[in-house]
Design a protein around this motif. Structure first.
Motif, short mmCIF file in Angstrom:
data_model
loop_
_atom_site.label_atom_id
_atom_site.label_comp_id
_atom_site.label_asym_id
_atom_site.label_seq_id
_atom_site.Cartn_x
_atom_site.Cartn_y
_atom_site.Cartn_z
N PHE A 5 -4.95 -3.28 6.86
CA PHE A 5 -3.56 -3.60 6.63
C PHE A 5 -3.03 -3.06 5.31
O PHE A 5 -1.91 -3.35 4.95
N THR A 111 -0.79 -2.62 13.20
CA THR A 111 -1.65 -1.90 12.25
C THR A 111 -1.42 -0.40 12.35
O THR A 111 -1.66 0.32 11.38
N TRP A 266 -3.03 -9.77 7.33
CA TRP A 266 -2.39 -8.76 6.49
C TRP A 266 -1.63 -9.33 5.29
O TRP A 266 -1.25 -8.59 4.38
N CYS A 269 -2.45 -8.21 1.72
CA CYS A 269 -1.97 -6.89 1.29
C CYS A 269 -0.80 -7.03 0.32
O CYS A 269 -0.65 -6.23 -0.60
#
Length: 297
Positions: A5, A111, A266, A269
């Motif tokens: 991610f 993704t 994710w 991130c």
């Protein structure tokens, strides 16, 4: 946590720069001249506070096709938006919406990119969304934080983004949460204060009751955005005309495995790029009392 991610902050490839040349007027000469002019315009705009390094200015120049005056107008509209919705956005941090991101399957990001290199944002506006757990204001704040991270990807700056809104199982509780004030907030942001190229919005699996929702949104939709909104119902073959099935999960009639990931995967991130989020909180009008501490000598 897998790095699948991580966003892509590498300089654009030669192929990507060719897309930018064709679609955005971007050449080395135009880029250099436009950055220089926007930096000068920003210096003259003494009521605004923004960074002026090259990479940051490109965030605004690319969606404005490298017209510096248009980029400055966008920066001013963003400052206006932040001022108008101060209570909602002031000093917004990812941790403020950690639970909404990680424990509720409302917003997701593919993704992979689509066949045109665009990021694909997925929004579950139907039965999977419980407005008592994640309010409409929280939903917007999630969008807002995601767009801050997407800004950092040259490929997304150039190719743009696509949104899929899934209304499967929509009921009155979601309809009530999608109020006129939320409609105005979301569409003002998209049409006035979003420094990204929103190329398409796909509305899928919408039941009959969706007409009540759409009636709230239509008064605020301008022609440019209206032309980029597509309705597909339950026929996923319709969306395949825009996004190749080989790049969609089985949830949307695609050939990729059904989605088994979400915000909890994710969300980390965002923290790898927290400096950009923190910086963005300082940008806007210099006369905003809440921002004075950032630029008073």
């Amino acid at each position: 946590m897998s790095n699948k991610f991580d966003i892509e902050t590498e300089p654009p490839s030669s192929e990507l720069l060719e897309v930018a040349r064709k679609e955005l007027r971007e050449t080395p000469e135009v880029r250099e001249a436009s950055i220089k002019e926007l930096r000068s315009l920003l210096k003259e705009a003494t009521d605004l506070h923004y960074k002026d390094d090259d990479d940051f200015l490109l965030i605004f120049l690319r969606p404005c096709h490298f017209y510096p005056e248009s980029a400055l107008k966008m920066m001013r509209r963003i400052a206006e938006f932040k001022k108008s919705y101060h209570n909602l956005l002031h000093n917004l941090k990812p941790e403020d919406e950690r639970v909404a991101f990680t424990e509720h399957n409302v917003v997701n990001v593919l993704t992979n990119r689509d066949q045109k290199g665009r990021r694909v944002l997925l929004v579950n506006c139907g039965a999977l969304w419980d407005p008592k757990a994640v309010s409409s204001e929280q939903l917007f704040r999630m969008f807002y934080l995601i767009h801050l991270i997407a800004q950092l990807e040259p490929a997304t700056q150039i190719n743009g983004a696509v949104v899929i809104m899934d209304f499967d199982g929509l009921s009155l509780k979601q309809v009530k949460a999608l109020s006129p004030s939320f409609s105005k907030l979301l569409l003002t942001f998209i049409q006035e204060a979003l420094p990204l190229r929103l190329k398409e919005v796909h509305i899928i699996k919408q039941p009959f009751i969706f007409k009540m929702v759409w009636a709230l949104f239509t008064p605020f939709i301008k022609e440019k955005l209206n032309k980029r909104i597509f309705f597909h119902g339950n026929d996923m073959r319709k969306i395949h005309r825009f996004i190749e099935p080989s790049l969609l999960p089985a949830n949307y009639g695609g050939e990729r495995p059904a989605m088994d990931y979400g915000g909890s995967d994710w969300y980390p991130c965002v923290f790898r790029h927290i400096d950009h989020v923190n910086d963005w909180n300082t940008f806007g009008f210099r006369d905003d009392p809440e921002l004075q501490k950032y630029f008073v000598a």
